[in-house]
Design an enzyme around this catalytic site. Structure first.
Site: not given
Ligand code: IPM
Ligand code: MG
Length: 359
Positions: A142, A192, A224, A248, A252
């Site tokens: 990032y 990884k 993975d 990240d 999710d």
């Molecule tokens: C998160 C989001 C952010 C990230 C984006 C909005 C920049 O997806 O907080 O997980 O990738 O960190």
């Molecule tokens: Mg995210």
């Protein structure tokens, strides 16, 4: 009376709606627990682009640094996607994380009994899941340099750099081990290392840090495989330690174990200074302004703010149990709706949460 300064960043999309709910609940819970909160509202993301021409105005960052804790809703909207990267809402969020030195992102994933059937996974797979993703937040791909885009000889090439310094790995590893020690005593580090040099350094440093934590059972998993294990047998995890990008993605995925990303809070912390608390979901521009958003991840983020940021454990528990009460009574927002439940909008959900808090 103890008083705390909260910087409130409602941001974009559903941000203002869920912030309004969280603020009402914070006011009610602070009243009942004998402390007071003052709010400093500042623009960030698209709202700041509209108001000030940039996604992270200097006064927003300064107000965050001067607060006792920061509560952020969400940023981003497709209308800004064509702006140059440094002017996009996401750049404002990354600038805030790095400007506040928030290298540790904690994302707890806990299955609430009332929502077991809201998950797309089978009850027997997810029942009892209680894990924590500890994600590195100010380094890795990032933020790595060089990065950019070069056009030459009729070809276009774009690139980023996934890089970590040893000290960046050490400090997030320490947070991971400390949290594992306070929870179930198991830490799984995700990398990884079979392919990436940056991951080999990650693994070496995590192994070295592990020497200092004989009480923590350390394991390693390639990213993975971790993605697969999260949906195959998520109960095996206690604390997952990840780099910025891997965390990240995996957070999710882990969020969906709970049935909705609309339920999950997070905390971002540095080695000193205020923490930032935010739901892990985004700004959901498709339902913005329609009173359909689920405010519960935001309310649970406010609870994390109370617990971790202000050390007001009893008040944090009160907010969390209000969420449990309302779910147990069968109230749902659209994202969690199930047969036999009562569907509520964002505001009405807020009112039911307030009533549960007062009861
Ligand atoms: C998160 C989001 C952010 C990230 C984006 C909005 C920049 O997806 O907080 O997980 O990738 O960190
Ligand atoms: Mg995210």
């Amino acid at each position: 009376m103890t008083s705390y300064r909260i910087t409130l960043l409602s941001g974009d999309g559903i941000g203002p709606e869920i912030t309004a709910v969280a603020r009402q609940l914070l006011d009610a819970v602070s009243d009942r627990h004998g402390f007071s909160l003052s709010y400093n509202e500042q623009p960030i993301g698209g709202a700041a682009i509209d108001a000030c021409g940039e996604p992270l105005p200097a006064r927003t960052l300064a107000a965050c640094q001067a607060a006792d804790a920061v509560l952020l809703a969400a940023i981003g909207s497709p209308q800004y996607d064509s702006l140059p990267r440094e002017q996009r809402p996401e750049t404002g969020l990354l600038g805030l994380r790095s400007g506040m030195g928030l290298f540790a992102n904690l994302r707890p994933v806990k299955i609430l009994p009332a929502l077991v059937d809201a998950s797309s996974l089978k009850r027997e797979v997810i029942e009892g899941v209680d894990l924590m993703v500890v994600r590195e937040l100010t380094g890795g791909v990032y933020f790595g340099t060089p990065k950019g885009r070069i056009e030459a000889n009729g070809q276009v090439r774009a690139f980023n750099t996934m890089a970590y310094f040893d000290y960046e790995i050490d400090r997030i590893a320490k947070v991971g081990f400390d949290i594992a020690l306070a929870r179930g005593g198991r830490l799984c580090s995700v990398d990884k290392a079979n392919v990436l040099d940056v991951s080999q350094l990650w693994r070496d440093r995590v192994v070295a840090m592990g020497q200092r934590y004989p009480g923590v059972e350390l394991s390693h998993m390639y990213v993975d495989n971790a993605a697969m294990q999260l949906v195959r047998a998520p109960r095996q995890f206690d604390v997952l330690l990840t780099s910025n990008l891997f965390g990240d993605i995996l957070s999710d995925e882990a969020a969906m174990l709970t049935g909705s990303i609309g339920m999950l809070p997070s905390a971002s912390l540095g080695s000193e200074g205020p923490g930032l608390f935010e739901p892990i979901h985004g700004s959901a521009p498709d339902i913005a302004g329609l009173d359909k958003a689920n405010p519960m991840a935001m309310v649970l983020s406010a609870a994390m703010l109370l617990r971790v940021g202000l050390k007001q454990e009893a008040a944090a528990l009160a907010l969390e149990s209000a969420v449990d009460t309302v779910l147990d009574a069968g109230y749902r927002t659209g994202d969690l709706m199930a047969p036999g439940c009562v569907q509520l909008g964002c505001q009405a959900m807020g009112e039911h949460l307030l009533a549960a808090l007062a009861a």
